[in-house]
Design a protein around this motif. Structure first.
Motif, PDB file in Angstrom:
ATOM      1  N   UNK A  99      18.626  23.986 -21.576  1.00 32.33           N
ATOM      2  CA  UNK A  99      19.894  23.359 -21.174  1.00 32.33           C
ATOM      3  C   UNK A  99      20.847  24.265 -20.382  1.00 32.33           C
ATOM      4  N   UNK A 100      20.791  25.554 -20.584  1.00 27.21           N
ATOM      5  CA  UNK A 100      21.718  26.455 -19.862  1.00 27.21           C
ATOM      6  C   UNK A 100      20.970  27.259 -18.795  1.00 27.21           C
ATOM      7  N   UNK A 101      20.341  26.572 -17.867  1.00 20.02           N
ATOM      8  CA  UNK A 101      19.593  27.228 -16.786  1.00 20.02           C
ATOM      9  C   UNK A 101      20.533  27.612 -15.643  1.00 20.02           C
ATOM     10  N   UNK A 102      20.080  28.543 -14.814  1.00 23.81           N
ATOM     11  CA  UNK A 102      20.862  28.957 -13.654  1.00 23.81           C
ATOM     12  C   UNK A 102      20.349  28.228 -12.412  1.00 23.81           C
ATOM     13  N   UNK A 103      21.129  28.290 -11.353  1.00 23.77           N
ATOM     14  CA  UNK A 103      20.737  27.662 -10.093  1.00 23.77           C
ATOM     15  C   UNK A 103      19.466  28.299  -9.545  1.00 23.77           C
ATOM     16  N   UNK A 104      19.335  29.609  -9.689  1.00 18.81           N
ATOM     17  CA  UNK A 104      18.127  30.284  -9.188  1.00 18.81           C
ATOM     18  C   UNK A 104      16.892  29.831  -9.964  1.00 18.81           C
ATOM     19  N   UNK A 105      17.032  29.593 -11.254  1.00 20.84           N
ATOM     20  CA  UNK A 105      15.905  29.085 -12.044  1.00 20.84           C
ATOM     21  C   UNK A 105      15.482  27.704 -11.547  1.00 20.84           C
ATOM     22  N   UNK A 106      16.457  26.843 -11.285  1.00 19.42           N
ATOM     23  CA  UNK A 106      16.166  25.506 -10.782  1.00 19.42           C
ATOM     24  C   UNK A 106      15.475  25.571  -9.414  1.00 19.42           C
ATOM     25  N   UNK A 107      15.975  26.414  -8.531  1.00 19.86           N
ATOM     26  CA  UNK A 107      15.387  26.531  -7.193  1.00 19.86           C
ATOM     27  C   UNK A 107      13.972  27.102  -7.241  1.00 19.86           C
ATOM     28  N   UNK A 108      13.737  28.056  -8.112  1.00 18.70           N
ATOM     29  CA  UNK A 108      12.383  28.610  -8.265  1.00 18.70           C
ATOM     30  C   UNK A 108      11.440  27.531  -8.803  1.00 18.70           C
ATOM     31  N   UNK A 109      11.909  26.777  -9.801  1.00 18.12           N
ATOM     32  CA  UNK A 109      11.089  25.697 -10.352  1.00 18.12           C
ATOM     33  C   UNK A 109      10.753  24.656  -9.287  1.00 18.12           C
ATOM     34  N   UNK A 110      11.746  24.258  -8.511  1.00 18.85           N
ATOM     35  CA  UNK A 110      11.502  23.259  -7.471  1.00 18.85           C
ATOM     36  C   UNK A 110      10.600  23.808  -6.368  1.00 18.85           C
ATOM     37  N   UNK A 111      10.754  25.074  -6.022  1.00 18.52           N
ATOM     38  CA  UNK A 111       9.883  25.692  -5.016  1.00 18.52           C
ATOM     39  C   UNK A 111       8.428  25.727  -5.472  1.00 18.52           C
ATOM     40  N   UNK A 112       8.213  26.105  -6.724  1.00 17.16           N
ATOM     41  CA  UNK A 112       6.851  26.112  -7.269  1.00 17.16           C
ATOM     42  C   UNK A 112       6.281  24.696  -7.359  1.00 17.16           C
ATOM     43  N   UNK A 113       7.133  23.755  -7.725  1.00 13.73           N
ATOM     44  CA  UNK A 113       6.698  22.362  -7.806  1.00 13.73           C
ATOM     45  C   UNK A 113       6.240  21.864  -6.440  1.00 13.73           C
ATOM     46  N   UNK A 114       6.990  22.187  -5.403  1.00  8.42           N
ATOM     47  CA  UNK A 114       6.622  21.769  -4.043  1.00  8.42           C
ATOM     48  C   UNK A 114       5.296  22.395  -3.627  1.00  8.42           C
ATOM     49  N   UNK A 115       5.159  23.688  -3.826  1.00  4.76           N
ATOM     50  CA  UNK A 115       3.938  24.370  -3.394  1.00  4.76           C
ATOM     51  C   UNK A 115       2.700  23.886  -4.141  1.00  4.76           C
ATOM     52  N   UNK A 116       2.826  23.687  -5.434  1.00  2.07           N
ATOM     53  CA  UNK A 116       1.674  23.275  -6.224  1.00  2.07           C
ATOM     54  C   UNK A 116       1.292  21.804  -6.019  1.00  2.07           C
ATOM     55  N   UNK A 117       2.274  20.974  -5.691  1.00  6.32           N
ATOM     56  CA  UNK A 117       1.976  19.550  -5.527  1.00  6.32           C
ATOM     57  C   UNK A 117       1.756  19.136  -4.077  1.00  6.32           C
TER      58      UNK A 117
END
Length: 136
Positions: A84-102
């Motif tokens: 619940x208390x994630x940072x913006x950089x964590x969200x961007x890294x997650x979304x970047x990995x999601x894009x690359x893997x999918x």
């Protein structure tokens, strides 16, 4: 009597929308970083062209946009539930990995959905072009 796969199954397996049997993409290229986008020129079963006209898949970008938006929202909600208390950089890294893997999956699904919208299923092609069993 052999039943044909559903439209949903045909799209998910990237089969020809006309006969629902031939593969749109060659086998073995899904995980290859430079070959996942290669398509067969036409269906090996019914002969349906997989590029009916130049620029046909331009509209598939909009389908891809919708699929990626759904994927991003899912990843964002999952991150919010798990951490619940994630940072913006964590969200961007997650979304970047999601894009690359999918990327290979989204690319193929969007093209499969797009051609399925415009090419109707023809049962006569699936039946008349069925490969006879090999009798040696």
């Amino acid at each position: 009597m052999e039943s044909s796969p559903s439209v949903f199954t045909t799209i998910l397996t990237c089969k020809c929308p006309k006969c629902r049997k031939g593969a749109m993409f060659p086998k073995g290229n899904f995980a290859h970083p430079t070959k996942f986008h290669q398509m067969n020129k036409s269906c090996e079963v019914c002969g349906q062209s997989f590029e009916p006209e130049p620029g046909f898949y331009f509209g598939a970008m909009f389908v891809s946009y919708g699929l990626n938006t759904a994927l991003f929202i899912t990843a964002w909600v999952a991150l919010s539930v798990i951490m619940p208390d994630y940072s913006l950089s964590t969200l961007l890294i997650l979304l970047g990995l999601t894009v690359l893997l999918s990327l290979p999956l989204i690319f193929r699904l969007s093209r499969s959905i797009w051609i399925a919208i415009f090419v109707p299923y023809r049962a006569e092609f699936a039946k008349s072009q069925a490969k006879p069993s090999d009798s040696r």
